[in-house]
Design an enzyme around this catalytic site. Structure first.
Site, PDB file in Angstrom:
ATOM      1  N   LEU A 139      33.327  47.672  35.475  1.00  0.00           N
ATOM      2  CA  LEU A 139      34.234  46.535  35.338  1.00  0.00           C
ATOM      3  C   LEU A 139      34.622  46.103  36.743  1.00  0.00           C
ATOM      4  O   LEU A 139      34.698  46.933  37.659  1.00  0.00           O
ATOM      5  CB  LEU A 139      35.498  46.934  34.557  1.00  0.00           C
ATOM      6  CG  LEU A 139      35.339  47.296  33.084  1.00  0.00           C
ATOM      7  CD1 LEU A 139      36.667  47.819  32.525  1.00  0.00           C
ATOM      8  CD2 LEU A 139      34.864  46.093  32.266  1.00  0.00           C
ATOM      9  N   ASP A 140      34.882  44.812  36.922  1.00  0.00           N
ATOM     10  CA  ASP A 140      35.363  44.341  38.221  1.00  0.00           C
ATOM     11  C   ASP A 140      36.652  45.075  38.595  1.00  0.00           C
ATOM     12  O   ASP A 140      37.406  45.522  37.725  1.00  0.00           O
ATOM     13  CB  ASP A 140      35.666  42.840  38.170  1.00  0.00           C
ATOM     14  CG  ASP A 140      34.425  42.011  37.898  1.00  0.00           C
ATOM     15  OD1 ASP A 140      33.324  42.517  38.117  1.00  0.00           O
ATOM     16  OD2 ASP A 140      34.589  40.853  37.454  1.00  0.00           O
ATOM     17  N   LYS A 141      36.918  45.135  39.875  1.00  0.00           N
ATOM     18  CA  LYS A 141      38.128  45.804  40.372  1.00  0.00           C
ATOM     19  C   LYS A 141      39.381  45.327  39.635  1.00  0.00           C
ATOM     20  O   LYS A 141      40.213  46.137  39.217  1.00  0.00           O
ATOM     21  CB  LYS A 141      38.283  45.522  41.870  1.00  0.00           C
ATOM     22  CG  LYS A 141      39.584  46.020  42.475  1.00  0.00           C
ATOM     23  CD  LYS A 141      39.759  45.516  43.899  1.00  0.00           C
ATOM     24  CE  LYS A 141      41.151  45.827  44.425  1.00  0.00           C
ATOM     25  NZ  LYS A 141      41.406  45.176  45.728  1.00  0.00           N
ATOM     26  N   ARG A 242      33.963  35.551  33.588  1.00  0.00           N
ATOM     27  CA  ARG A 242      34.643  34.730  34.585  1.00  0.00           C
ATOM     28  C   ARG A 242      33.827  33.474  34.905  1.00  0.00           C
ATOM     29  O   ARG A 242      34.371  32.363  34.992  1.00  0.00           O
ATOM     30  CB  ARG A 242      34.902  35.549  35.839  1.00  0.00           C
ATOM     31  CG  ARG A 242      35.760  36.779  35.576  1.00  0.00           C
ATOM     32  CD  ARG A 242      35.749  37.754  36.745  1.00  0.00           C
ATOM     33  NE  ARG A 242      36.340  37.167  37.936  1.00  0.00           N
ATOM     34  CZ  ARG A 242      36.285  37.749  39.142  1.00  0.00           C
ATOM     35  NH1 ARG A 242      35.657  38.905  39.289  1.00  0.00           N
ATOM     36  NH2 ARG A 242      36.848  37.156  40.171  1.00  0.00           N
TER      37      ARG A 242
END
Length: 318
Positions: A139-141, A242
């Site tokens: 997962l993205d930060k 996103r």
């Protein structure tokens, strides 16, 4: 080799600290990493080193950062709190909070999920090396949510294949800008490395790969021009949700990288909520998959959304 990247300041970021601006537009590295670059003369404005991380950036300025070649990583177990939703001998499902990087890299050599896994689990698969111990997907930060962790090499290989064959059901919730009109929709737009900004993904891009996102509107906040959506990923491209919602004109709330602009918000209340939230409003809340060894169907869901997201939804619902 060193990496050289340039970023132009858009109006949305004017008057922010330089270290904060860099961490927002290129969150691959931490704010402290950028502070270190600045202090070592590796952030330039008009070919001159900027001396202070606190320097306020102005609209139209273009900063160049020089990222030195990575040094070998020393990865140590760290006693970082870890919320475990499921565990057996082969695998675990854990919660990654927003702001936590999944695995160590340049600029994030500690405090990552991998550091926590090495501490909390006696055995974690190192099939892809210690720096990615147990990591099957990411997962993205700034994306919170559930992750599957492989504890054995068998589970690691099988889970990777399941992700490649799209046999794992991944559900997300997001707050997006604007009022999404369709109750249910499919976003079928290939994604690749953006031709406009090589640090971003996009739909006008090189090396395009098929990407499919399905969504359902859960609640429209008409007064505040925001929508809560429930999302299912049918593919797993980098930054897929996103990029897709930005492409249809509904960037995620607080996703400054992909088009969210605070200046477009409809009320002071929502602007204040944006100020209080330090990450974009996206949560991986549910995973459903077949256990690689037992074939048992596991369906694991978050007990609640992150506190900050819950508080925003409560405020918007008033």
């Amino acid at each position: 080799m060193e990496e050289i990247i340039s970023f132009k300041v858009e109006e949305e970021f004017s008057n922010k600290r330089l270290d904060q601006f860099l961490a927002l537009v290129y969150p691959e590295y931490s704010r402290s990493f950028y502070q270190n670059l600045i202090e070592n003369g590796l952030v330039l404005l008009d070919n001159n080193p900027v001396k202070k991380p606190s320097t306020k950036v102005k609209t139209g300025q273009e900063f160049t950062i020089i990222i030195p070649p990575p040094e070998p990583l020393e990865i140590e177990p760290e006693n970082i709190p870890l919320e475990i939703y499921y565990e057996d001998e082969d695998l675990a499902v854990v919660y990654k909070p927003p702001g936590m990087v999944v695995h160590p890299s340049v600029g994030h050599t500690s405090g990552t999920l991998v550091n926590a896994l090495l501490y909390h689990f006696k055995n974690v698969s190192q099939y892809q090396g210690k720096e990615r111990a147990g990591i099957v997907h990411r997962l993205d930060k700034d994306t919170a949510g559930l992750l599957i962790v492989a504890k054995t090499e068998f589970a690691h290989k099988e889970l990777q294949k399941m992700f490649q064959d799209r046999e794992i059901d991944k559900k997300y919730k997001a707050i997006v800008s604007g009022i999404v009109k369709k109750d249910h929709g499919l976003i079928d737009l290939p994604i690749g490395r953006s031709i406009y900004n090589r640090q971003k993904m996009g739909t006008v891009a090189t090396n395009l790969k098929d990407a499919l996102t399905e969504y359902w509107v859960e609640k429209r906040f008409e007064k505040h021009n925001l929508t809560l959506v429930d999302i299912k990923l049918h593919t797993g491209r980098t930054h897929q949700i996103r990029v897709h919602f930005s492409a249809i004109g509904h960037p995620l709330f607080n996703d400054f990288v992909y088009g969210f602009k605070k200046s477009n918000l409809s009320s002071d209340l929502v602007k204040n909520l944006s100020d209080k939230l330090s990450y974009h409003a996206l949560v991986a809340y549910k995973l459903t998959f077949k256990h690689p060894r037992t074939n048992q169907i596991l369906s694991i869901e978050l007990k609640s959304l992150p506190k900050e997201i819950e508080e925003i939804l409560q405020e918007l619902s008033k």
